[in-house]
Enzyme design. Sequence first.
Site, PDB file in Angstrom:
ATOM      1  N   LYS A  60       1.717  10.251   7.530  1.00  0.00           N
ATOM      2  CA  LYS A  60       2.892   9.596   6.956  1.00  0.00           C
ATOM      3  C   LYS A  60       3.593  10.554   5.990  1.00  0.00           C
ATOM      4  O   LYS A  60       2.937  11.247   5.207  1.00  0.00           O
ATOM      5  CB  LYS A  60       2.438   8.325   6.227  1.00  0.00           C
ATOM      6  N   SER A  76       1.038  -2.015   3.768  1.00  0.00           N
ATOM      7  CA  SER A  76       1.654  -1.032   4.659  1.00  0.00           C
ATOM      8  C   SER A  76       0.682  -0.399   5.635  1.00  0.00           C
ATOM      9  O   SER A  76       1.110   0.188   6.636  1.00  0.00           O
ATOM     10  CB  SER A  76       2.319   0.067   3.818  1.00  0.00           C
ATOM     11  N   SER A  86       5.082  -0.172   5.369  1.00  0.00           N
ATOM     12  CA  SER A  86       5.963   0.972   5.329  1.00  0.00           C
ATOM     13  C   SER A  86       5.516   2.093   6.253  1.00  0.00           C
ATOM     14  O   SER A  86       6.303   3.002   6.569  1.00  0.00           O
ATOM     15  CB  SER A  86       6.058   1.500   3.895  1.00  0.00           C
TER      16      SER A  86
END
Length: 604
Positions: free
Chosen positions: A82, A180, A156
């Site tokens: 990420k 997330s 997210s």
Amino acid sequence: MPNPLSASPAPSSLSISALRQAYAQGYSPLDLVDMLYARLPGADPAAWLHLQPKEQARARAAELAAQDPAALPLYGIPFAVKDNIDVAGLPTTAACPAFAYTPERSATVVQRLIDAGAILIGKTNLDQFATGLVGTRSPYGAPRSVFNADYISGGSSSGSGVVVAAGLVSFALGTDTAGSGRVPAAFNNIVGAKPTRGYLPCSGVVPACRSLDCVSVFALNAADTWSVMQIAGGDDGLDVLAATPRPRGLPARPRIGVPRPAQREFFGDTLAAAEYDKALQRLATLGELVEFDFAPLAATAALLYEGPWLAERMEACAELFARHPEALDPAVRSIISKGVDYSAAAAFKGRTRLAALRKQIAPMWQEIDLFALPTAPTHYRLSEIEADPLRLNSRLGTYTNFANLLDLAAIAVPSSLRADGLPFGITLFAQAWSDAALATLADRLQRLAALPCGATGQAQDNPPLDAQWPTQPGNIRIAVVGAHLSGMPLNRELAERAASFVRACHTAPHYRLYALPGTVPPKPGLIRDTQQGAAIALEVWEMSAAAFGDFVSRIPAPLGIGTLTLDDGEQVKGFLCEHSALAGATDITHYGGWRAYIAGQSQT
């Protein structure tokens, strides 16, 4: 171009076990890199932010091909990161171009994975500054659910969930502050593990809400998330919020908490409600379902975005917010801007409120061992999120926002495919450091669901998981078979020495159990008998060496501590009995354990 020297077929999936098997049969990391990069043009263009150039990935694969696979636990395993986690030489943007920088060193978790033999494929998209559960708050586009492009991927950690489910990497790192690391797993039919806070170091990770942040792991199965966590976890000396594991297990047949029916909220999504009912039916085969009051958890969840923790969210981007607020996504800016409204007094008030809620919730653990909730109450279309971005995002946190405030371990598990073709998942929660036990239970649940890997159509192919924490440095494990078992009269002696429950299991089939006469409270005696023995139920606990020494010094004759062999071959210290004490004792081996014997006595 493909490696002409390899004649081995491609792996059955990108699971770690499947790749290991393929490599053992002659498949090479170069073959894998070529296969993956051939797939990339067909991938969701919004999922990736920075791809490792193919030649660099091939160079890494060639480097690995010259090494011993047995020496590298993640030999040739492809992964993604990420883009709020640093990778040396690649930009870190947190999905905000005005914030971007290029780090010289990788985050600890990334470097540990690379050192273990993993191959980085690239960095993935996210809700800006990891603020959101929708996956749409990025100037680089919105990754879509791999099952229906009209629907959100969840955030997210949107890109990380998508690239795993699409079969582009074996696992991906995300982060999890409010959910997330779990919502994208549910929306893409994969596993998302949110470890106990402080286990995976956050050094080299852009903070979202620093005191609550966790690095999370997405993978095709629970076994792979556990493998990655074991390699990436542990204090690195840089993360000031790192924590030392205190392993906690779960009973063989745990009490699984579920909300009272009136407290189950799906916002009108009848398909999700029906799938949760089906998930509970499967869970009932693995443990006892116990209804509990969800209200204190809901009140805790509300603190995350309606309390002073919003001020902490401002920390990571305070300078950018002050100088260039227009650089922030409108929804993210709206949320973070509320952080300026909280004073130091409000922060202390919030902490006090959280302490009160924790105290209210604590007795729950006397009635249940873990609880299971829908990972998300519903699944929205992109058009719906665009029309109502804040309210619908908030709904998605109904069953996630409280986890880090309460310092829980959690793992999101695929459960079923709905009638409309969208995936549905549940999350298992337990107290801090229950990660290994949760991973094992998640593996069992995933096998019952029998779903394919993500959206690849490939069958699950990993062997059954029995995850175990390694014994912590300076600690000793002890097996108890009688009055020291959970719920038994002397279990308090373990609690008084801060012992941690590790797991319930059995001895190897080489022991006999006797009820000793005249003992108060009643106690059994265990002896070794390799000729006519059986497997005896027990519990393994762990405590410091000092506590162990004090505990052993108080054990009365005819009991003592020796070395027991467990059913999986592990050897631990445990209670044994002098043979001389068996005169007048009753052989109760056929009960299979002390708890079953006591239950049988109460019925006579």
